[in-house]
Design a protein around this motif. Structure first.
Motif, PDB file in Angstrom:
ATOM      1  N   ALA A 262       0.835  -1.209   0.000  1.00  0.00           N
ATOM      2  CA  ALA A 262       0.000   0.000   0.000  1.00  0.00           C
ATOM      3  C   ALA A 262       0.866   1.255   0.000  1.00  0.00           C
ATOM      4  O   ALA A 262       0.587   2.215  -0.732  1.00  0.00           O
ATOM      5  CB  ALA A 262      -0.925  -0.001   1.221  1.00  0.00           C
ATOM      6  N   LEU A 263       1.925   1.236   0.775  1.00  0.00           N
ATOM      7  CA  LEU A 263       2.835   2.384   0.826  1.00  0.00           C
ATOM      8  C   LEU A 263       3.522   2.599  -0.514  1.00  0.00           C
ATOM      9  O   LEU A 263       3.724   3.739  -0.951  1.00  0.00           O
ATOM     10  CB  LEU A 263       3.874   2.183   1.935  1.00  0.00           C
ATOM     11  N   ASN A 264       3.878   1.513  -1.165  1.00  0.00           N
ATOM     12  CA  ASN A 264       4.517   1.627  -2.482  1.00  0.00           C
ATOM     13  C   ASN A 264       3.551   2.194  -3.519  1.00  0.00           C
ATOM     14  O   ASN A 264       3.947   2.986  -4.385  1.00  0.00           O
ATOM     15  CB  ASN A 264       5.036   0.261  -2.941  1.00  0.00           C
ATOM     16  N   ASP A 265       2.281   1.795  -3.442  1.00  0.00           N
ATOM     17  CA  ASP A 265       1.278   2.340  -4.361  1.00  0.00           C
ATOM     18  C   ASP A 265       1.123   3.848  -4.165  1.00  0.00           C
ATOM     19  O   ASP A 265       1.003   4.608  -5.144  1.00  0.00           O
ATOM     20  CB  ASP A 265      -0.082   1.661  -4.133  1.00  0.00           C
ATOM     21  N   ILE A 266       1.120   4.263  -2.916  1.00  0.00           N
ATOM     22  CA  ILE A 266       0.991   5.692  -2.612  1.00  0.00           C
ATOM     23  C   ILE A 266       2.218   6.448  -3.118  1.00  0.00           C
ATOM     24  O   ILE A 266       2.111   7.519  -3.737  1.00  0.00           O
ATOM     25  CB  ILE A 266       0.809   5.906  -1.098  1.00  0.00           C
ATOM     26  N   LYS A 267       3.386   5.875  -2.874  1.00  0.00           N
ATOM     27  CA  LYS A 267       4.620   6.519  -3.319  1.00  0.00           C
ATOM     28  C   LYS A 267       4.654   6.652  -4.838  1.00  0.00           C
ATOM     29  O   LYS A 267       5.031   7.715  -5.376  1.00  0.00           O
ATOM     30  CB  LYS A 267       5.816   5.711  -2.841  1.00  0.00           C
ATOM     31  N   ASP A 268       4.258   5.623  -5.554  1.00  0.00           N
ATOM     32  CA  ASP A 268       4.263   5.665  -7.020  1.00  0.00           C
ATOM     33  C   ASP A 268       3.322   6.742  -7.545  1.00  0.00           C
ATOM     34  O   ASP A 268       3.579   7.349  -8.601  1.00  0.00           O
ATOM     35  CB  ASP A 268       3.847   4.303  -7.591  1.00  0.00           C
ATOM     36  N   ALA A 269       2.238   6.999  -6.826  1.00  0.00           N
ATOM     37  CA  ALA A 269       1.283   8.004  -7.264  1.00  0.00           C
ATOM     38  C   ALA A 269       1.792   9.412  -7.009  1.00  0.00           C
ATOM     39  O   ALA A 269       1.633  10.307  -7.846  1.00  0.00           O
ATOM     40  CB  ALA A 269      -0.056   7.794  -6.546  1.00  0.00           C
ATOM     41  N   TYR A 270       2.407   9.614  -5.863  1.00  0.00           N
ATOM     42  CA  TYR A 270       2.846  10.959  -5.491  1.00  0.00           C
ATOM     43  C   TYR A 270       4.239  11.304  -6.005  1.00  0.00           C
ATOM     44  O   TYR A 270       4.568  12.468  -6.221  1.00  0.00           O
ATOM     45  CB  TYR A 270       2.810  11.122  -3.968  1.00  0.00           C
ATOM     46  N   LEU A 271       5.076  10.266  -6.183  1.00  0.00           N
ATOM     47  CA  LEU A 271       6.443  10.467  -6.691  1.00  0.00           C
ATOM     48  C   LEU A 271       6.665   9.556  -7.889  1.00  0.00           C
ATOM     49  O   LEU A 271       7.481   8.625  -7.851  1.00  0.00           O
ATOM     50  CB  LEU A 271       7.474  10.157  -5.590  1.00  0.00           C
ATOM     51  N   PRO A 272       5.947   9.788  -8.981  1.00  0.00           N
ATOM     52  CA  PRO A 272       5.989   8.866 -10.129  1.00  0.00           C
ATOM     53  C   PRO A 272       7.350   8.729 -10.784  1.00  0.00           C
ATOM     54  O   PRO A 272       7.630   7.730 -11.432  1.00  0.00           O
ATOM     55  CB  PRO A 272       4.968   9.483 -11.085  1.00  0.00           C
ATOM     56  N   ASN A 273       8.212   9.735 -10.640  1.00  0.00           N
ATOM     57  CA  ASN A 273       9.519   9.698 -11.299  1.00  0.00           C
ATOM     58  C   ASN A 273      10.633   9.293 -10.344  1.00  0.00           C
ATOM     59  O   ASN A 273      11.811   9.393 -10.677  1.00  0.00           O
ATOM     60  CB  ASN A 273       9.840  11.056 -11.924  1.00  0.00           C
ATOM     61  N   ASP A 274      10.244   8.911  -9.127  1.00  0.00           N
ATOM     62  CA  ASP A 274      11.266   8.574  -8.135  1.00  0.00           C
ATOM     63  C   ASP A 274      11.966   7.259  -8.505  1.00  0.00           C
ATOM     64  O   ASP A 274      11.306   6.308  -8.845  1.00  0.00           O
ATOM     65  CB  ASP A 274      10.614   8.442  -6.748  1.00  0.00           C
TER      66      ASP A 274
END
Length: 274
Positions: A262-274
């Motif tokens: 779930a945390l990874n999904d959130i991170k991918d949405a907010y920091l897509p280029n990370d």
């Protein structure tokens, strides 16, 4: 309920709690992606955090949200587990005498000034709710309780204040002990006895490391050592099992990857280029 049945029930509650938490936490933050007032996006209004860059802004907001939300989940999960073994309510209501209120205030002032240190075995307040000759005013008072557990097998009553990490600042330590002592008096007045009532300050984990001595000064200033339910002691009580903490932690670790996802999904949405 046999021990094996109890373990299966505990593991089932942990599984459901973690799955529900992971889903709800992810959904909440993903739904706020385009909301400038959302938990994470609102950090842009803090110029001192925003100036550190989007990654720091993201982690600063997410960690705070995770810590708070995870704490709420653990509290609810513990109540669910406790219901397997206890009659669980979250309030105490009944008669409180003025003499009891006065005594509690005097005792807490002595703790605050370090004139007195909390004594084990209820030595500082044993007998406070057993006197029959109170002549002062009395009132009906209701207290919301984190956990009021009644063990129907032993007839023991536990009044528990739970702080997930155990931290009590200068103001909270006194007020938490005052609330517990008032609940103690109300309950004992109702039951007509103090023999089967115990008050406890509890934590879901030991912030000093599992098995290490508890040294949080404000807690020890107002609570005796036998009033503490730190980490394993708390989980063992609500599970009513010497292996309670072990079972809960093992089950939590089994399903924790769902929270990571779930945390990874959130991170991918907010920091897509990370």
């Amino acid at each position: 309920m046999t021990e094996s049945e109890k373990e299966r029930a505990i593991r089932s509650i942990v599984e459901t709690s973690v799955k529900t938490f992971a889903s709800a936490f992810s959904e909440k933050h993903l739904s706020q992606l385009s909301n400038s007032e959302g938990i994470i996006n609102s950090k842009i209004h803090n110029v001192f955090i925003a100036a550190l860059g989007p990654e720091i802004q993201y982690y600063s907001a997410l960690c705070r949200s995770l810590d708070s939300s995870l704490g709420n989940m653990l509290e609810a999960m513990a109540i669910g587990i406790a219901k397997l073994n206890f009659e669980v309510t979250q309030e105490v209501e009944g008669t409180l005498y003025q003499e009891q209120t006065d005594y509690i205030a005097e005792l807490l002032e002595k703790y605050k000034s370090n004139e007195k240190k909390p004594q084990c075995n209820k030595a500082d307040y044993l007998g406070l709710a057993s006197k029959k000759a109170y002549k002062g005013s009395k009132k009906n008072k209701r207290h919301v309780s984190d956990y009021y557990l009644h063990d129907l097998e032993t007839d023991m009553h536990y009044l528990i204040e739970l702080k997930i990490g155990g931290d009590l600042d200068n103001k909270k330590a006194r007020s938490e002990k005052e609330a517990l002592l008032e609940q103690y008096c109300i309950l004992c007045n109702t039951l007509g006895s103090e023999d089967k009532v115990k008050i406890c300050f509890a934590t879901a984990y030991n912030r000093f490391g599992e098995g290490m001595p508890w040294t949080q000064g404000r807690v020890l200033q107002f609570f005796a050592k036998d009033e503490l339910l730190i980490s394993a002691d708390f989980w063992n009580l609500v599970c009513k099992s010497a292996k309670g903490y072990e079972i809960v932690l093992d089950a939590y670790k089994e399903y924790a990857p769902l929270i990571v996802d779930a945390l990874n999904d959130i991170k991918d949405a907010y920091l897509p280029n990370d």
